[in-house]
Design an enzyme around this catalytic site. Structure first.
Site, PDB file in Angstrom:
ATOM      1  N   LYS A 169      36.461  33.461  43.779  1.00 41.95           N
ATOM      2  CA  LYS A 169      37.464  32.936  42.844  1.00 41.95           C
ATOM      3  C   LYS A 169      38.356  34.120  42.481  1.00 41.95           C
ATOM      4  O   LYS A 169      38.090  34.857  41.545  1.00 41.95           O
ATOM      5  CB  LYS A 169      36.756  32.385  41.618  1.00 41.95           C
ATOM      6  N   GLY A 200      42.030  29.305  41.436  1.00 34.64           N
ATOM      7  CA  GLY A 200      42.081  28.463  40.237  1.00 34.64           C
ATOM      8  C   GLY A 200      41.831  29.268  38.985  1.00 34.64           C
ATOM      9  O   GLY A 200      41.629  30.484  39.040  1.00 34.64           O
ATOM     10  N   GLY A 202      39.979  30.688  35.628  1.00 39.42           N
ATOM     11  CA  GLY A 202      38.627  31.148  35.352  1.00 39.42           C
ATOM     12  C   GLY A 202      37.815  30.125  34.603  1.00 39.42           C
ATOM     13  O   GLY A 202      36.650  29.878  34.915  1.00 39.42           O
ATOM     14  N   VAL A 205      37.503  26.840  37.629  1.00 35.59           N
ATOM     15  CA  VAL A 205      36.767  27.138  38.879  1.00 35.59           C
ATOM     16  C   VAL A 205      35.666  28.175  38.623  1.00 35.59           C
ATOM     17  O   VAL A 205      34.524  28.019  39.062  1.00 35.59           O
ATOM     18  CB  VAL A 205      37.754  27.625  39.968  1.00 35.59           C
ATOM     19  N   GLY A 206      36.013  29.233  37.874  1.00 37.43           N
ATOM     20  CA  GLY A 206      35.018  30.274  37.570  1.00 37.43           C
ATOM     21  C   GLY A 206      33.844  29.697  36.799  1.00 37.43           C
ATOM     22  O   GLY A 206      32.679  29.956  37.118  1.00 37.43           O
ATOM     23  N   GLU A 378      40.083  49.225  24.978  1.00 40.37           N
ATOM     24  CA  GLU A 378      40.758  49.373  26.268  1.00 40.37           C
ATOM     25  C   GLU A 378      42.160  48.787  26.159  1.00 40.37           C
ATOM     26  O   GLU A 378      42.320  47.615  25.811  1.00 40.37           O
ATOM     27  CB  GLU A 378      39.962  48.627  27.351  1.00 40.37           C
TER      28      GLU A 378
HETATM   29  P1  NAD Z   1      39.637  38.510  32.942  1.00 42.13           P
HETATM   30  O1  NAD Z   1      38.254  38.714  32.446  1.00 42.13           O
HETATM   31  O2  NAD Z   1      40.596  37.765  32.111  1.00 42.13           O
HETATM   32  O3  NAD Z   1      39.593  37.711  34.335  1.00 42.13           O
HETATM   33  C1  NAD Z   1      38.870  38.171  35.445  1.00 42.13           C
HETATM   34  C2  NAD Z   1      38.536  36.998  36.338  1.00 42.13           C
HETATM   35  O4  NAD Z   1      37.637  36.127  35.639  1.00 42.13           O
HETATM   36  C3  NAD Z   1      39.737  36.150  36.720  1.00 42.13           C
HETATM   37  O5  NAD Z   1      39.582  35.701  38.050  1.00 42.13           O
HETATM   38  C4  NAD Z   1      39.641  34.984  35.741  1.00 42.13           C
HETATM   39  O6  NAD Z   1      40.253  33.815  36.222  1.00 42.13           O
HETATM   40  C5  NAD Z   1      38.130  34.807  35.659  1.00 42.13           C
HETATM   41  N1  NAD Z   1      37.657  34.110  34.446  1.00 42.13           N
HETATM   42  C6  NAD Z   1      38.277  33.994  33.253  1.00 42.13           C
HETATM   43  N2  NAD Z   1      37.539  33.226  32.413  1.00 42.13           N
HETATM   44  C7  NAD Z   1      36.419  32.880  33.091  1.00 42.13           C
HETATM   45  C8  NAD Z   1      35.254  32.119  32.760  1.00 42.13           C
HETATM   46  N3  NAD Z   1      35.103  31.551  31.569  1.00 42.13           N
HETATM   47  N4  NAD Z   1      34.287  31.974  33.692  1.00 42.13           N
HETATM   48  C9  NAD Z   1      34.407  32.558  34.910  1.00 42.13           C
HETATM   49  N5  NAD Z   1      35.490  33.279  35.286  1.00 42.13           N
HETATM   50  C10 NAD Z   1      36.473  33.437  34.390  1.00 42.13           C
HETATM   51  O7  NAD Z   1      40.163  39.945  33.346  1.00 42.13           O
HETATM   52  P2  NAD Z   1      41.609  40.325  33.893  1.00 42.13           P
HETATM   53  O8  NAD Z   1      42.538  40.250  32.731  1.00 42.13           O
HETATM   54  O9  NAD Z   1      41.917  39.543  35.129  1.00 42.13           O
HETATM   55  O10 NAD Z   1      41.384  41.855  34.326  1.00 42.13           O
HETATM   56  C11 NAD Z   1      41.448  42.904  33.430  1.00 42.13           C
HETATM   57  C12 NAD Z   1      40.076  43.333  32.994  1.00 42.13           C
HETATM   58  O11 NAD Z   1      39.271  43.616  34.123  1.00 42.13           O
HETATM   59  C13 NAD Z   1      40.082  44.599  32.171  1.00 42.13           C
HETATM   60  O12 NAD Z   1      39.246  44.478  31.039  1.00 42.13           O
HETATM   61  C14 NAD Z   1      39.508  45.652  33.118  1.00 42.13           C
HETATM   62  O13 NAD Z   1      38.877  46.720  32.527  1.00 42.13           O
HETATM   63  C15 NAD Z   1      38.573  44.840  33.928  1.00 42.13           C
HETATM   64  N6  NAD Z   1      38.325  45.502  35.220  1.00 42.13           N
HETATM   65  C16 NAD Z   1      37.107  46.090  35.439  1.00 42.13           C
HETATM   66  C17 NAD Z   1      36.867  46.757  36.628  1.00 42.13           C
HETATM   67  C18 NAD Z   1      35.543  47.407  36.937  1.00 42.13           C
HETATM   68  O14 NAD Z   1      35.254  47.633  38.100  1.00 42.13           O
HETATM   69  N7  NAD Z   1      34.728  47.729  35.961  1.00 42.13           N
HETATM   70  C19 NAD Z   1      37.862  46.829  37.582  1.00 42.13           C
HETATM   71  C20 NAD Z   1      39.080  46.235  37.322  1.00 42.13           C
HETATM   72  C21 NAD Z   1      39.307  45.557  36.134  1.00 42.13           C
END
Ligand code: NAD
Length: 471
Positions: A169, A200, A202, A205-206, A378
């Site tokens: 996803k 899709g 999060g 689909v997530g 962050e």
């Molecule tokens: P996010 O948590 O909003 O989304 C990440 C993914 O999770 C997306 O594909 C989103 O659609 C999905 N998602 C959202 N809600 C969900 C749910 N309820 N169930 C399952 N999946 C769901 O993060 P973002 O804004 O896309 O990315 C930024 C964040 O990612 C920052 O906090 C950053 O630090 C973190 N990040 C961490 C690493 C690492 O390796 N530690 C690397 C890159 C980014």
């Protein structure tokens, strides 16, 4: 105009069952460049069913068969590095000087996983006991927008090496990159159903991947809040989880550091991926007695970090991914000023001449204390906090005084001393003298930065379950 309407399920591109349509917005000017049709729970369930069918045979493949798939995946992604980079620049605003190597690192992740697989003993014996490491089952792989192509590769590489089948996803903000990536995947011609991809939201689909009983494991990269929800909601079906979350990485400049060298590197580390990087070194810890010299060195070096068109190889900092992220970064800059930190460079608003897109000014705060919001949360933008310390003990204390523990950096001339400081930092990776990478070294965090590790044998083991047979 780009139109994305299909998922990849059971070895074929299929029309989305979900009908919600989202605009794809170009971050350099805020204009619509395409539309993506988002999948729903039904699309996710089709992907899961295909992965479950495929697992029956893929879960029993040999190391050599899986190694062959990994080499093939490396080949097909390598052939499209330029196209993937172009999509990352266009859709996400990633600067080409970062996007190109990061996409290449994604391609290389398959070879790194192959090497790790060859080194990982999958069977161990003692006495009359045999322990085998078995693939855990169907895995759900969820990626963020900030380096979508890299994370798709890293997660798929470890899962395939382990013998898992997957439903991926990708971030809904990365559909153009995902489209190119899917063309590569199709070209790789893996057995049907081994890798399924559903584009899709999060929470649609997530969430289905997280609650579905046919998914054994979730590997997630993203924000801490969503990571917590995955852990909580996954508990109902006893999901195995790997969570790669946020960071607030300290970069300790020891008092023998050569400022001419380490300050430009510290800015590279802080402004990595336009600051939208989990590993970015956003807290620069400097000896109080060298604070003035550090401030002068930063003011001199900042000219080497131009903001602007991400497709220009000279540009160091591109726009934020979207309006929401622009506003988030602005609100933190505002908060920093409000809490009494001083702006050394940058500040609120757009850089002059770049008002149309989601550009922010690379900002360095001084007179920051580690309890300020800008030092604790962050920001995920090009904002660096300079924090003064008294001695090495104090630097270690401040470095570890954080909820996060993903990455850390130590710079100094005396290597023995730098190693000694590094060994006391609570972080999954500590880099000495530079921004370093090793695709066999584990990547992941202590504390709120996550659970588990990716990369190398550690990454593959996260998709395996030990089974002991006793005679
Ligand atoms: P996010 O948590 O909003 O989304 C990440 C993914 O999770 C997306 O594909 C989103 O659609 C999905 N998602 C959202 N809600 C969900 C749910 N309820 N169930 C399952 N999946 C769901 O993060 P973002 O804004 O896309 O990315 C930024 C964040 O990612 C920052 O906090 C950053 O630090 C973190 N990040 C961490 C690493 C690492 O390796 N530690 C690397 C890159 C980014």
């Amino acid at each position: 105009m780009n139109t994305v309407t299909k998922h990849y399920i059971d070895g074929a591109f299929v029309e989305s069952h979900g009908r919600e349509v989202m605009d794809i917005i170009k971050p350099t000017n805020g204009k619509m460049i395409g539309r993506v049709t988002l999948g729903d729970e039904e699309d996710a369930r089709c992907g899961i069913a295909a992965a479950k069918r495929a697992f029956a045979s893929f879960g029993r493949t040999t190391k050599e068969e899986r190694a062959k798939s990994l080499r093939r995946l490396h080949e097909v992604i390598s052939a499209r590095v330029d196209d993937l980079t172009a999509a990352m620049v266009e859709e996400y605003g990633g600067v080409v000087q970062f996007a190109a190597p990061i996409v290449q690192a994604g391609a290389n992740a398959f070879l790194a996983a192959e090497k790790a697989l060859q080194e990982l003993p999958l069977t161990r014996n003692w006495g009359r006991t045999t322990v085998t490491l078995e693939p855990v089952g169907v895995a759900g792989l969820i990626t963020p927008w900030n380096a979508n192509a890299l994370f798709l590769c890293v997660k798929l590489a470890s899962a395939v090496a382990a013998g898992c089948t997957v439903v991926m996803k990708p971030s809904e903000l990365s559909s153009l990159q995902t489209q190119v990536w899917l063309e590569c995947l199709h070209e790789a011609n893996l057995p049907k159903g081994v890798c399924n991809v559903v584009i899709g939201r999060g929470d649609v689909v997530g969430a289905e991947l997280v609650r579905n009983p046919d998914v054994a494991k979730i590997s997630f990269t993203g924000s801490a809040g969503v990571g917590q929800a995955i852990m909580r909601d996954g508990a109902a079906t006893m999901k195995r989880v790997t969570l790669e979350l946020g960071g607030k990485s300290p970069n300790i400049l020891l008092d023998d550091a050569d400022l001419e060298k380490v300050i430009p590197t510290a800015l590279v580390i802080a402004f990595l991926n336009s600051g939208q990087a989990c590993a970015a070194g956003t807290r620069l810890l400097v000896p109080r007695k060298r604070l003035d010299a550090v401030m002068r060195a930063i003011a001199d070096a900042i000219a080497e970090f131009p903001v602007g068109d991400p497709s220009d190889p000279k540009t160091a900092i591109g726009p934020m991914v979207n309006q929401k992220q622009y506003e988030r970064v602005q609100s933190y800059i505002h908060k920093g000023i409000e809490e009494g930190a001083d702006v050394l460079v940058g500040g609120e608003g757009h850089p002059p001449g770049l008002e149309a897109g989601y550009f922010v000014k690379p900002t360095v705060f001084v007179n920051v204390t580690n309890d300020m919001t800008i030092a604790r949360e962050e920001i995920f933008g090009p904002v660096l906090c300079v924090i003064a310390y008294e001695n090495d003990e104090d630097a270690i204390r401040i470095a570890n005084d954080t909820d996060f523990g993903l990455h850390a950096f130590v710079s100094g001339t005396d290597l023995r001393r730098a190693r000694c400081v590094a060994s006391r930092i609570l972080a999954g990776r500590v880099a000495i003298n530079g921004m370093l990478d090793d695709q066999q070294a584990p990547f992941g965090g202590f504390k709120h930065s996550g659970v588990g590790r990716e990369f190398g044998t550690f990454g593959i083991e996260a998709f395996l379950e030990p089974r002991a047979i006793l005679e």
